[in-house]
Structures are given as structure tokens and as C-alpha cells.
Design an enzyme around this catalytic site. Structure first.
Site, PDB file in Angstrom:
ATOM      1  CD  GLN A  92      11.386   4.603  35.020  1.00  0.00           C
ATOM      2  OE1 GLN A  92      11.596   4.676  33.802  1.00  0.00           O
ATOM      3  NE2 GLN A  92      12.098   5.285  35.913  1.00  0.00           N
ATOM      4  CB  THR A 104       4.975  -6.375   6.705  1.00  0.00           C
ATOM      5  OG1 THR A 104       4.931  -5.192   7.501  1.00  0.00           O
ATOM      6  CG2 THR A 104       5.210  -7.576   7.602  1.00  0.00           C
ATOM      7  CD  GLU A 111      -4.723  -3.304   7.454  1.00  0.00           C
ATOM      8  OE1 GLU A 111      -3.656  -2.657   7.459  1.00  0.00           O
ATOM      9  OE2 GLU A 111      -5.553  -3.241   6.512  1.00  0.00           O
ATOM     10  N   GLY A 158      -1.407   0.218   9.900  1.00  0.00           N
ATOM     11  CA  GLY A 158      -2.842  -0.046   9.879  1.00  0.00           C
ATOM     12  C   GLY A 158      -3.661   1.229   9.916  1.00  0.00           C
ATOM     13  N   GLY A 159      -3.011   2.364   9.665  1.00  0.00           N
ATOM     14  CA  GLY A 159      -3.628   3.677   9.849  1.00  0.00           C
ATOM     15  C   GLY A 159      -3.190   4.239  11.182  1.00  0.00           C
ATOM     16  CD  GLU A 176      -1.614  10.591  15.560  1.00  0.00           C
ATOM     17  OE1 GLU A 176      -1.116  10.692  16.693  1.00  0.00           O
ATOM     18  OE2 GLU A 176      -1.290   9.673  14.761  1.00  0.00           O
ATOM     19  N   GLY A 226       1.086   7.769   2.641  1.00  0.00           N
ATOM     20  CA  GLY A 226       0.917   6.854   3.762  1.00  0.00           C
ATOM     21  C   GLY A 226      -0.540   6.444   3.893  1.00  0.00           C
ATOM     22  CG  MET A 282      -1.904  -1.107   1.342  1.00  0.00           C
ATOM     23  SD  MET A 282      -3.023  -0.795   2.762  1.00  0.00           S
ATOM     24  CE  MET A 282      -3.786  -2.385   2.947  1.00  0.00           C
TER      25      MET A 282
END
Length: 385
Positions: free
Chosen positions: A344, A164, A250, A371-372, A375, A137, A131
Site C-alpha cells: 500500500q 512442488t 516442515e 503445509g496444512g 485453519e 488436501g 501428498m
């Protein structure tokens, strides 16, 4: 006893519990001994795919008539979770199983399904989906890669990045414009069989912050000629619709990765702070440690219930895009926060690469991006208000 405990969801049958045990044994026995080698070479060995195929762990939710196991997303979830618990970094079977194969199952012609799915189930074919482009993007309407029909062929030109399984895959679904004059209506999904074409080239195996054993690559298509029958489906211009239809699964499978990481990180940390001492007593005896882990457990328990609910919805065909976006956003945000808190509590050791918590911290970061981005998830959720 696991740190996070919830009531077994209705979809998790006794048969699936037994399957879970077998998958855990497979990862521990067959793949875990090779992880360090794969991290060093930046790629999982090709034989691992054949092993998974022989064990029936590829295309588990694909019907038996196409070589799959005839299962559903519950099988895929168990696979993803056990892969995380076993520390099998870089094995891109989740994408192969949950994203690439379903595109072919849902949108491919009968001939396409018979031709490709059995080989994907056996591991003979390894799948990828191309994609993202260097300049595009999340905005898939803006892809520049083209697939122009000439006679009984399509000619594919363009480049993709961050793919990937990019060094390994030999069947790649390419998001391309069959009509560059159109926006979303001009997008189609083209299947490129890399062993059968000229002009296809793999670029660098990209170096990343985490997921060191995962091959993530640049791909180049220079006048790559594919048969007209490699258009996924029967008509051009359906690609954007196809992509949108499959996004709930997805995105939810990313949330499954996240909850498995959260639970694994918590378990490792609880074990560590009970053994590690500071100022003459176990770190677990300090109120700060107890409170931090109590908060993490409470949030993780709530997240587990939501993930399993979404999985039930997905199995029933009811998981909508908005809920899947919530699942992906909330779980990956929580993953980042919990793994950070856990690291931590490991102190300096948590920063050392040989400790699993360090690798989890690096590997988890991409879940808020691919996968998006999260945001984008917020934007999609806001449209439902």
C-alpha cells in the site's frame, strides 16, 4: 542497518554468520541473474541444482557419511532467508533439503540412505513429496493412491496434484495406501525413482497466483512398478506416523520463509518511502507512514524472536507439533498483513510486477495454505487447551 534488529540467538555461531555471507554471495552470483528467465518458463533450470550441490548447499543437515554437510536446521534457515533476500523465486531446494531428505534420513534403511542421500546432496537427484490429491488436501488419511504388493514389487496407481518440484524431481516420496481397507494405519511412504520406472507421467506445470518460477505439477501413476525395497522403512503402515513426526520441521520452515519475507518487505518499503515524495516531501515524513511502519516493525521484531526460539528448540529436538503449528500460523498470517501494508505504501508502483513487493504479495499467499492450512493449525493448537 536492517530495519528489524534483535539479539543474535545462541544457535547462530560466528561460523554460521560467515556461512550466511557465503550463501548470500552464491545466490547473487550464480542464480539471481536467471530469475526472469525462470519466471517466464515456469521452472528453474536443472543446472541450478547441480550448482547448489557443488557449493554444498543441498542436504546441509544430512550427516557427512551420507554425502551431506553434517549441519543442522540453522544452516537450512540461513539458506531459506538468504534465498528470499536475493529474490530467488521458485528454487525448491527448501523442500528438497528440509522435508524430502529428512524422511529418508529418519526412516530409511541403511541401504536406502546410502543409495539416495549422496545423490540428493550432489543435485543428481531432485526430491519431491506427493501428498495432495485432486480430492484430498489436509486429510491425508483419505488418500486414494494405492501401492499394492505383488511378489517382490509394489504397483502404484493414483494421481497427485500441487506437487512442488513436480516437473524436475526424479525421486518422489509418494503417500499411498498399502492397505486400502485401513485409514491412517494403511498409509505408507513409497519412493518412486522416476528415471527407473514405466507408467509414471507428469501432467501440467500448473499456473499459479505467485511463485511463477516454481514448477508445481500434476503427477500420474499408472501401474508403476517399484521394487519392494522402495518402501520407506522396513514395514507397511508407518506412513502416517512418519508424516506426523516430521511436520514440526516442515511447518516451522514455512515460518522461516515468512519472517524473511516480512523483514525483506519492510526494508524495501522503508528505503522506498524515504526516497519517494508526495506533496513536496518524502512519504516517510507523513505520520500515517511512520505509524504503519512502526506497527509492522514492532510485530516483526516480536515474530523474529519467536522464530529464532523455535529454531533453537528444533535444533535441540524439542519443537513440538503445537508450537510448530503456532509458528506457522502466526508468522504466515503476519506475513500477509505486513506485505499488504508495505505494498500500500508503494502506491500504484506496488501493484506493478517488476517491483519485488508485488511478487512478494503474490508469493506469500500460499504460505497460509500449504503445509496444512492455517485453519488446520488452529484446530491442532485448540486440542492442547
Amino acid at each position: 542497518m536492517a530495519v528489524v534488529q534483535t539479539e543474535k540467538p545462541a544457535w547462530k555461531t560466528d561460523e554460521l554468520v560467515m556461512f550466511e555471507d557465503e550463501v548470500a554471495k552464491f545466490f547473487k552470483r550464480e542464480l539471481a541473474p536467471h530469475v526472469e528467465k525462470w519466471r517466464a518458463q515456469g521452472c528453474v533450470d536443472r543446472w541450478a541444482w547441480n550448482k547448489a550441490g557443488e557449493a554444498g548447499l543441498l542436504c546441509m543437515s544430512i550427516p557427512e557419511e551420507y554425502g551431506g554437510a553434517g549441519g543442522n536446521f540453522a544452516h537450512e534457515q540461513i539458506f531459506i532467508e538468504q534465498q528470499e533476500w536475493a529474490g530467488i523465486e521458485g528454487f525448491g531446494a527448501g523442500l528438497h533439503n528440509c522435508i524430502v531428505a529428512p524422511y529418508i534420513l529418519h526412516y530409511g534403511t541403511e541401504e536406502q540412505k546410502q543409495r539416495w542421500l549422496p545423490k540428493m546432496a550432489s543435485g543428481e537427484l531432485v526430491g519431491a513429496i506427493a501428498m495432495t490429491e485432486p480430492g484430498t488436501g489436509s486429510d491425508l488419511q483419505g488418500v486414494k493412491t494405492t501401492a499394492i504388493k505383488k511378489g517382490n514389487q509394489y504397483v502404484v496407481n493414483g494421481s497427485k496434484t500441487f506437487i512442488t518440484n513436480g516437473q524436475t524431481a526424479n525421486i518422489i516420496i509418494v503417500v499411498a495406501k498399502t492397505d486400502p481397507s485401513e485409514g491412517a494405519k494403511g498409509v505408507s511412504l513409497m519412493v518412486v525413482e522416476t528415471d527407473e520406472v514405466d507408467g509414471f507421467r507428469r501432467g501440467r506445470n500448473l499456473k499459479k497466483l505467485g511463485n511463477k518460477a516454481q514448477d508445481t505439477s500434476e503427477l500420474f501413476f499408472d501401474d508403476v512398478k517399484i521394487p519392494a525395497s522402495n518402501l520407506l522403512g522396513t514395514e507397511e503402515g508407518q506412513g502416517f506416523f512418519q508424516l506426523m513426526q516430521q511436520l514440526p520441521q516442515e511447518r516451522h520452515q514455512i515460518a522461516v520463509h515468512a519472517i524473511a519475507t516480512i523483514e525483506h518487505a519492510l526494508q524495501l518499503t522503508v528505503d522506498y518511502v524515504k526516497e519517494r515524495t508526495a506533496f513536496g516531501r518524502p512519504i516517510m515524513s507523513f505520520q500515517n507512514t511512520q505509524f504503519k511502519l512502526a506497527e509492522c516493525k514492532a510485530r516483526a521484531t516480536m515474530a523474529r524472536v519467536f522464530v529464532d526460539y523455535c529454531t533453537g528448540q528444533l535444533i535441540e529436538g524439542k519443537l513440538d507439533a503445537v508450537t510448530a503449528s503456532m509458528s506457522k500460523m502466526l508468522l504466515t498470517d503476519l506475513e500477509g498483513e505486513v506485505v499488504d501494508e508495505c505494498l500500500q505504501l508503494f502506491g500504484g508502483y506496488g501493484y506493478m510486477d517488476e517491483y519485488p513487493i508485488s511478487r512478494m504479495f503474490a508469493d506469500a499467499r500460499v504460505h497460509r495454505i500449504y503445509g496444512g492450512t492455517n485453519e488446520i493449525m488452529k484446530l491442532l493448537i485448540s486440542r492442547s487447551l
